[in-house]
Design a protein around this motif. Structure first.
Motif, PDB file in Angstrom:
ATOM      1  N   SER A  39      83.393 -11.631  -5.004  1.00 51.09           N
ATOM      2  CA  SER A  39      84.097 -12.298  -6.098  1.00 51.09           C
ATOM      3  C   SER A  39      84.525 -13.710  -5.707  1.00 51.09           C
ATOM      4  CB  SER A  39      85.332 -11.493  -6.482  1.00 51.09           C
ATOM      5  OG  SER A  39      86.042 -12.213  -7.472  1.00 51.09           O
ATOM      6  N   GLU A  46      82.773 -16.398 -14.784  1.00 47.65           N
ATOM      7  CA  GLU A  46      83.754 -15.370 -15.182  1.00 47.65           C
ATOM      8  C   GLU A  46      84.982 -16.052 -15.780  1.00 47.65           C
ATOM      9  OE1 GLU A  46      84.539 -12.156 -12.460  1.00 47.65           O
ATOM     10  OE2 GLU A  46      82.658 -12.499 -11.391  1.00 47.65           O
ATOM     11  N   ASP A  66      84.412 -18.546 -10.925  1.00 40.72           N
ATOM     12  CA  ASP A  66      85.500 -17.746 -11.508  1.00 40.72           C
ATOM     13  C   ASP A  66      86.634 -18.700 -11.909  1.00 40.72           C
ATOM     14  OD1 ASP A  66      87.624 -16.007 -12.061  1.00 40.72           O
ATOM     15  OD2 ASP A  66      86.945 -14.553 -10.567  1.00 40.72           O
ATOM     16  N   THR A  89      82.115  -9.223 -12.144  1.00 42.33           N
ATOM     17  CA  THR A  89      81.549  -9.455 -10.810  1.00 42.33           C
ATOM     18  C   THR A  89      80.486  -8.412 -10.487  1.00 42.33           C
ATOM     19  OG1 THR A  89      83.575 -10.494 -10.024  1.00 42.33           O
ATOM     20  CG2 THR A  89      82.104  -9.615  -8.343  1.00 42.33           C
TER      21      THR A  89
HETATM   22 MG   LIG Z   1      85.386 -10.764 -11.032  1.00 40.45          MG
END
Ligand SMILES: [Mg+2]
Ligand SMILES: Nc1ncnc2c1ncn2[C@@H]1O[C@H](COP(=O)(O)OP(=O)(O)OP(=O)(O)O)[C@@H](O)[C@H]1O
Length: 141
Positions: A60, A108, A79, A43
């Motif tokens: 995030s 991510e 994510d 992040t």
């Molecule tokens: Mg992260």
């Protein structure tokens, strides 16, 4: 930037410089995957790239799953940590985000779904060495 790029960043400031250099390599539509453990700095890296693209306040997407930003480029920050099965990709509309040809996509926890993410442009692997040091590897597909 020459690929594969590999460097040990000694402190977050050095990671930020690498991220700023990397930001200049990006084209609209690029898919950028991140591999690396909890707290390795994924992040932080995305936040730094975005800052170079004129986007501030990146947070995030651990709970939101996808955050969208508009700066010099359109950005999706994804994510996958909390996604349990690839079946969920459809419900969340992830394939639509991933196939957006204008947006830069940062993902991510890409290592969790290799089959769904074969067609990437860059893979960034961040390895924790100690509290301040991270080994950063950037590969071009
Ligand atoms: Mg992260
Ligand atoms: N050299 C470095 N490069 C990047 N981050 C560093 C470095 N040194 C220390 N840090 C710190 O490590 C932390 C990385 O947290 P970050 O949220 O970016 O990790 P993450 O990989 O996204 O974790 P998660 O898997 O939970 O999403 C930040 O607090 C950052 O300041």
């Amino acid at each position: 930037m020459n690929y594969p790029f590999e460097k040990v960043a000694d402190g977050a400031e050095e990671t930020k410089l690498i991220a700023e250099e990397f930001a200049e390599e990006l084209n609209g539509g690029d898919l950028v995957l991140f591999h690396g453990n909890l707290g390795s700095g994924k992040t932080f890296f995305v936040r730094s790239v975005c800052s170079a693209l004129g986007i501030d306040g990146v947070t995030s997407p651990t709970f939101s799953l996808v955050n969208e930003y508009h700066g010099e480029k359109k950005v999706f920050h994804i994510d996958l940590y909390r996604i349990e099965k690839a079946d969920e990709f459809e419900n969340i509309g992830l394939y639509d985000y991933l196939s957006d040809e204008d947006a830069v996509k940062f993902v991510e926890w890409a290592e969790l779904f290799p089959e769904q993410l074969k067609d990437y442009d860059f893979l960034i692997t961040i390895e924790y060495i100690d509290d301040n040091k991270r080994k950063i590897k950037i590969e071009r597909k």
